[in-house]
Motif scaffolding. Structure first.
Motif, PDB file in Angstrom:
ATOM      1  N   GLY A 176     -22.712 -32.042 -22.529  1.00  0.00           N
ATOM      2  CA  GLY A 176     -24.169 -31.937 -22.496  1.00  0.00           C
ATOM      3  C   GLY A 176     -24.858 -33.086 -23.199  1.00  0.00           C
ATOM      4  O   GLY A 176     -26.004 -32.950 -23.650  1.00  0.00           O
ATOM      5  N   GLY A 177     -24.178 -34.238 -23.322  1.00  0.00           N
ATOM      6  CA  GLY A 177     -24.799 -35.413 -23.922  1.00  0.00           C
ATOM      7  C   GLY A 177     -24.627 -35.523 -25.422  1.00  0.00           C
ATOM      8  O   GLY A 177     -25.176 -36.452 -26.034  1.00  0.00           O
ATOM      9  N   GLN A 178     -23.889 -34.611 -26.056  1.00  0.00           N
ATOM     10  CA  GLN A 178     -23.671 -34.692 -27.497  1.00  0.00           C
ATOM     11  C   GLN A 178     -22.580 -35.724 -27.791  1.00  0.00           C
ATOM     12  O   GLN A 178     -21.426 -35.551 -27.404  1.00  0.00           O
ATOM     13  CB  GLN A 178     -23.263 -33.332 -28.048  1.00  0.00           C
ATOM     14  N   ALA A 179     -22.965 -36.800 -28.486  1.00  0.00           N
ATOM     15  CA  ALA A 179     -22.096 -37.965 -28.627  1.00  0.00           C
ATOM     16  C   ALA A 179     -20.764 -37.624 -29.294  1.00  0.00           C
ATOM     17  O   ALA A 179     -19.696 -37.990 -28.806  1.00  0.00           O
ATOM     18  CB  ALA A 179     -22.820 -39.058 -29.412  1.00  0.00           C
ATOM     19  N   ARG A 180     -20.796 -36.897 -30.435  1.00  0.00           N
ATOM     20  CA  ARG A 180     -19.556 -36.598 -31.145  1.00  0.00           C
ATOM     21  C   ARG A 180     -18.661 -35.685 -30.310  1.00  0.00           C
ATOM     22  O   ARG A 180     -17.451 -35.896 -30.219  1.00  0.00           O
ATOM     23  CB  ARG A 180     -19.870 -35.938 -32.491  1.00  0.00           C
ATOM     24  N   LEU A 181     -19.263 -34.686 -29.686  1.00  0.00           N
ATOM     25  CA  LEU A 181     -18.486 -33.779 -28.844  1.00  0.00           C
ATOM     26  C   LEU A 181     -17.911 -34.508 -27.634  1.00  0.00           C
ATOM     27  O   LEU A 181     -16.802 -34.209 -27.191  1.00  0.00           O
ATOM     28  CB  LEU A 181     -19.364 -32.608 -28.387  1.00  0.00           C
ATOM     29  N   THR A 182     -18.664 -35.494 -27.109  1.00  0.00           N
ATOM     30  CA  THR A 182     -18.179 -36.281 -25.964  1.00  0.00           C
ATOM     31  C   THR A 182     -16.877 -36.987 -26.308  1.00  0.00           C
ATOM     32  O   THR A 182     -15.918 -36.978 -25.533  1.00  0.00           O
ATOM     33  CB  THR A 182     -19.238 -37.302 -25.531  1.00  0.00           C
ATOM     34  N   LEU A 183     -16.835 -37.611 -27.493  1.00  0.00           N
ATOM     35  CA  LEU A 183     -15.619 -38.322 -27.905  1.00  0.00           C
ATOM     36  C   LEU A 183     -14.443 -37.369 -28.060  1.00  0.00           C
ATOM     37  O   LEU A 183     -13.321 -37.671 -27.651  1.00  0.00           O
ATOM     38  CB  LEU A 183     -15.881 -39.062 -29.217  1.00  0.00           C
ATOM     39  N   GLN A 184     -14.691 -36.203 -28.646  1.00  0.00           N
ATOM     40  CA  GLN A 184     -13.612 -35.229 -28.821  1.00  0.00           C
ATOM     41  C   GLN A 184     -13.114 -34.716 -27.473  1.00  0.00           C
ATOM     42  O   GLN A 184     -11.907 -34.591 -27.248  1.00  0.00           O
ATOM     43  CB  GLN A 184     -14.115 -34.064 -29.680  1.00  0.00           C
ATOM     44  N   LEU A 185     -14.070 -34.418 -26.579  1.00  0.00           N
ATOM     45  CA  LEU A 185     -13.682 -33.922 -25.255  1.00  0.00           C
ATOM     46  C   LEU A 185     -12.926 -34.982 -24.467  1.00  0.00           C
ATOM     47  O   LEU A 185     -11.960 -34.675 -23.765  1.00  0.00           O
ATOM     48  CB  LEU A 185     -14.930 -33.481 -24.477  1.00  0.00           C
ATOM     49  N   GLU A 186     -13.379 -36.232 -24.569  1.00  0.00           N
ATOM     50  CA  GLU A 186     -12.702 -37.300 -23.826  1.00  0.00           C
ATOM     51  C   GLU A 186     -11.259 -37.438 -24.286  1.00  0.00           C
ATOM     52  O   GLU A 186     -10.335 -37.588 -23.467  1.00  0.00           O
ATOM     53  CB  GLU A 186     -13.447 -38.620 -24.020  1.00  0.00           C
ATOM     54  N   ASP A 187     -11.041 -37.375 -25.606  1.00  0.00           N
ATOM     55  CA  ASP A 187      -9.678 -37.478 -26.124  1.00  0.00           C
ATOM     56  C   ASP A 187      -8.834 -36.291 -25.672  1.00  0.00           C
ATOM     57  O   ASP A 187      -7.673 -36.445 -25.266  1.00  0.00           O
ATOM     58  CB  ASP A 187      -9.715 -37.543 -27.655  1.00  0.00           C
ATOM     59  N   ASP A 188      -9.418 -35.076 -25.707  1.00  0.00           N
ATOM     60  CA  ASP A 188      -8.686 -33.886 -25.282  1.00  0.00           C
ATOM     61  C   ASP A 188      -8.356 -33.940 -23.791  1.00  0.00           C
ATOM     62  O   ASP A 188      -7.237 -33.622 -23.374  1.00  0.00           O
ATOM     63  CB  ASP A 188      -9.516 -32.636 -25.594  1.00  0.00           C
ATOM     64  N   LEU A 189      -9.339 -34.361 -22.987  1.00  0.00           N
ATOM     65  CA  LEU A 189      -9.099 -34.481 -21.539  1.00  0.00           C
ATOM     66  C   LEU A 189      -8.021 -35.519 -21.250  1.00  0.00           C
ATOM     67  O   LEU A 189      -7.172 -35.325 -20.375  1.00  0.00           O
ATOM     68  CB  LEU A 189     -10.394 -34.864 -20.816  1.00  0.00           C
ATOM     69  N   ARG A 190      -8.060 -36.601 -22.000  1.00  0.00           N
ATOM     70  CA  ARG A 190      -7.055 -37.644 -21.791  1.00  0.00           C
ATOM     71  C   ARG A 190      -5.650 -37.114 -22.063  1.00  0.00           C
ATOM     72  O   ARG A 190      -4.704 -37.395 -21.329  1.00  0.00           O
ATOM     73  CB  ARG A 190      -7.365 -38.839 -22.694  1.00  0.00           C
ATOM     74  N   GLN A 191      -5.515 -36.323 -23.130  1.00  0.00           N
ATOM     75  CA  GLN A 191      -4.221 -35.733 -23.452  1.00  0.00           C
ATOM     76  C   GLN A 191      -3.769 -34.775 -22.355  1.00  0.00           C
ATOM     77  O   GLN A 191      -2.593 -34.765 -21.963  1.00  0.00           O
ATOM     78  CB  GLN A 191      -4.299 -34.995 -24.797  1.00  0.00           C
ATOM     79  N   GLN A 192      -4.710 -33.964 -21.853  1.00  0.00           N
ATOM     80  CA  GLN A 192      -4.343 -33.006 -20.803  1.00  0.00           C
ATOM     81  C   GLN A 192      -3.970 -33.714 -19.507  1.00  0.00           C
ATOM     82  O   GLN A 192      -3.026 -33.309 -18.823  1.00  0.00           O
ATOM     83  CB  GLN A 192      -5.502 -32.037 -20.566  1.00  0.00           C
ATOM     84  N   VAL A 193      -4.720 -34.756 -19.166  1.00  0.00           N
ATOM     85  CA  VAL A 193      -4.403 -35.518 -17.952  1.00  0.00           C
ATOM     86  C   VAL A 193      -3.052 -36.187 -18.101  1.00  0.00           C
ATOM     87  O   VAL A 193      -2.235 -36.210 -17.172  1.00  0.00           O
ATOM     88  CB  VAL A 193      -5.503 -36.564 -17.660  1.00  0.00           C
ATOM     89  N   ARG A 194      -2.782 -36.725 -19.294  1.00  0.00           N
ATOM     90  CA  ARG A 194      -1.478 -37.344 -19.530  1.00  0.00           C
ATOM     91  C   ARG A 194      -0.367 -36.305 -19.393  1.00  0.00           C
ATOM     92  O   ARG A 194       0.679 -36.560 -18.805  1.00  0.00           O
ATOM     93  CB  ARG A 194      -1.443 -37.970 -20.923  1.00  0.00           C
TER      94      ARG A 194
END
Length: 720
Positions: free
Chosen positions: A430-448
């Motif tokens: 939803g545009g929250q910068a800190r949450l975006t970074l955490q979600l991106e890292d988590d998504l990257r791990q799941q995709v990997r």
């Protein structure tokens, strides 16, 4: 019968006429690269374009597998056909005269070609009659519908040769019989009339319908589409498949759209005939439509031949059926798009309109603007996953994440994956910068993890993921198309502990099948079937392909599964043949699934065995050093040593170690024997891992025997 001996003039004419780009381009998506074309080689498991096609040399060559030759050689290799058969096929395609060196065979060949020409003539005559009926008094309502309801001009009516089929049962039949002196059998072969059930005569297939002629690339009439005027079902009725009309090989409007597609370097694919007609009337002439079926790989290849940039825009209706059609089309083109061989976009018109409606309300300028702004297929699919979901709810948020991870895990290029991971994380946060970074890292791990699960370089050898996916798909295909085997398949999977499919989309499909069956059988009965207690005969009565498709369509959360379901619902010829022997197929597929699981266990055990041996050696050395440090000086007369044992040490994953003093007798043992005894005591778990590893290896041999049916066994197994 032996093939006819072709005259050298025919062979030379075919060689001169057959263009290598045209021939190869019908089977392989080619992309222009300088003066040549490149594409995925069909003669080996090609993952990147390694085939080059040279128009100047009229030659193709694959730099990976070495396949090469001219147009005739290409078709011979691809179709496993003889030289004569391929030359005849090309002669028919380019309408070249065929000469043979033997009279009777030449006559039979001419008769075959003559029959196709007769069918084309019959269809052309029918198109002219339908067109004349539109201008008759009986066709007044149909003409008003086209002019006022559809807003078509006289020029458009004439250009597309639109017509009308009267409400009578035999108007076309009587005309073609009495005026043109044509036999009903020929009309039936052309798909224009239908035999009566009683066997006494025929009647017209099309009645009380607006008629749209369907043409091939050469502009010849090959069939018709009829739009009902009196509410009769189906609303649109197509000609059946005939000797000259195969729905999956043709596109409506391609005869007039091929050159505009080449000029625009883009093809627009819509759903209906009148969408194409309206777009062409508005000056958007690079539009075509599929013929009442999902867009096929062959149709996609035809469109790619017309534009160097391989740019396709899917503009299907925005209702549920249109979304499903778009998903199926994406499923056909997905691999080409992922490999960079195709630029695939999806245009979603607002307010649920189709192109015809949108043009009437907004005009061609706005439609062209939407075409230019159409998102890439992956962006569209991401929006489909997120559409209608309340991300504030934990369950819907997790469903969205699961679907997006599966989607992004397909992307082969890491840079593109990173781009989409960032975009998706922004949407989810939803545009929250800190949450975006955490979600991106988590998504990257799941995709990997998802990519590791499907293509792990550590635990899987090349091709293992494909073997596992094929085996699971075979079981699901058997379950859908061999209904009498369903209870046995369920009991077999439970007995072998294979109910949890390894691939996520297969697990989701299996779970959905279980929900459908549970709804029909009643609560608790499916578990009894799984255990082999209940015969579950009612399972065979369920039309699972239809029920499964309906369930996935109605449940928007499973929209991404629709593309996975199509290959299971529409088996290839080879797959249909294997379905004829379900027992052998089930045994081989389950053995393959077990084999993949057993191989993974073997690798885990081998690693554990090696790690435990190393840990044992380290502990052995440590105890020897500690024992020597606590040894008292020996008495000269005794010749013995007194050792104080340390407290037992606990080795992770192993039994408690014995005190060192218990291992040594009073007299000093030889140091080598001492070490052997100590190592054997510490090595108990390593030996257990070793024994388990060799046990699994023996089981692999048994599975290989189960997977491979012998020739006698195949002959002895009756077809289903």
């Amino acid at each position: 019968m032996a093939s006819p001996r072709l005259h050298p003039r025919t062979i030379e004419a075919v060689k001169e006429r057959a263009d290598i780009v045209d021939v190869v381009g019908e089977h392989v998506v080619l992309k222009k690269k300088g003066r040549e074309f490149v594409g995925i080689c069909p003669f080996h498991d090609d993952t990147s374009p390694s085939m080059t096609v040279s128009p100047a040399k009229q030659f193709y060559y694959c730099f990976s597998c070495g396949a090469g030759g001219n147009a005739i050689k290409f078709l011979m290799e691809l179709q496993r056909g003889s030289f004569t058969d391929v030359v005849l096929e090309l002669a028919r395609k380019y309408q070249l005269p065929v000469e043979t060196l033997e009279g009777p065979q030449q006559e039979r060949l001419r008769q075959q070609l003559s029959r196709r020409e007769k069918l084309h003539r019959v269809l052309t005559l029918a198109a002219g009659w339908f067109q004349a009926q539109l201008r008759s008094p009986e066709g007044a309502a149909a003409l008003a519908y086209l002019r006022e309801g559809r807003g078509l001009s006289e020029a458009t009516l004439e250009s597309f040769q639109l017509g009308y089929a009267p409400s009578g049962w035999d108007g076309l039949l009587r005309h073609l019989q009495q005026v043109e002196r044509l036999e009903p059998e020929l009309l039936e072969a052309a798909g224009l009339v239908v035999p009566r059930k009683g066997g006494s005569g025929h009647y017209d297939r099309f009645r009380q319908r607006v008629m749209v002629p369907i043409r091939d690339r050469q502009g010849r009439v090959i069939g018709f589409g009829g739009r009902s005027l009196d509410g009769a079902e189906p609303k649109y009725l197509n000609s059946p498949e005939t000797e000259v009309f195969e729905k999956g090989k043709h596109l409506f409007g391609l005869d007039r759209a091929a050159d505009p597609i080449r000029r625009a370097d883009q093809a627009v694919v819509v759903e209906g005939y009148f969408d194409v007609i309206a777009l062409h009337a508005a000056g958007i002439t690079h539009a075509v439509a599929a013929l009442g079926t999902a867009l096929s790989r062959q149709q996609i290849t035809q469109l790619c031949r017309c534009c160097d940039g391989k740019r396709l825009v899917l503009n299907f209706d925005s209702d549920g059926a249109g979304v499903r059609a778009a998903q199926r089309a994406i499923g056909e083109a997905e691999q080409l798009a992922l490999q960079g061989q195709l630029e695939l976009r999806v245009l979603h018109l607002p307010a649920g309109k189709d192109p015809d409606d949108y043009l009437k309300a907004h005009g061609p300028g706005d439609y062209r603007a939407l075409l230019e702004a159409a998102p890439l297929w992956l962006d569209w699919q991401i929006e489909q996953v997120l559409a209608g979901r309340d991300l504030a709810r934990a369950d819907q948020f997790q469903q969205a994440v699961t679907a997006l991870v599966e989607l992004l895990g397909k992307l082969p290029q890491s840079a593109v994956r990173s781009h989409y991971l960032q975009r998706v994380a922004e949407r989810l946060s939803g545009g929250q910068a800190r949450l975006t970074l955490q979600l991106e890292d988590d998504l990257r791990q799941q995709v990997r993890g998802q990519r590791w699960h499907g293509r792990s370089s550590r635990w899987e050898q090349p091709g293992e993921a494909g073997v596992r996916e094929r085996a699971e798909a075979e079981v699901l295909r058997l379950y859908l198309h061999c209904p009498t085997w369903r209870s046995r398949i369920r009991a077999n999977l439970r007995h072998l502990d294979l109910e949890d499919f390894a691939l996520q989309h297969h697990r989701q499909l299996w779970a959905t099948i279980g929900e459908i069956e549970e709804d029909n059988l009643g609560s608790g009965r499916l578990e009894q079937v799984n255990r082999g207690i209940d015969p579950g005969q009612e399972l065979a009565d369920l039309d699972l392909p239809r029920l499964l498709g309906d369930r996935l369509v109605l449940d928007g959360d499973h929209s991404t599964l629709l593309t996975r379901l199509t290959p299971l619902l529409e088996p290839s010829d080879v797959q249909r043949l294997s379905l004829g022997q379900p027992e052998l197929q089930l045994r081989g597929a389950t053995a393959s699934m077990e084999r993949q699981r057993t191989l993974k266990r073997c690798r885990h055990l081998l690693d554990a065995w090696s790690a435990q041996r190393l840990a044992t050696l380290e502990h052995c050395i440590a105890q020897l050093l500690e024992a020597s440090a606590t040894t008292a000086p020996p008495a000269p007369s005794a010749g013995t040593v007194s050792l104080v044992s340390p407290a037992p040490a606990a080795v992770p994953g192993s039994a408690a170690l014995q005190p060192l003093a218990d291992l040594l007798p009073a007299p000093l043992l030889d140091m080598e024997e001492h070490i052997d005894q100590l190592f054997a005591s510490l090595n108990v778990d390593a030996l257990r891992f070793q024994e388990a590893y060799y046990s699994e290896r023996r089981y692999l041999g048994e599975l290989d025997q189960r997977r491979c049916a012998g020739y006698e066994e195949i002959l002895a197994t009756p077809a289903a």
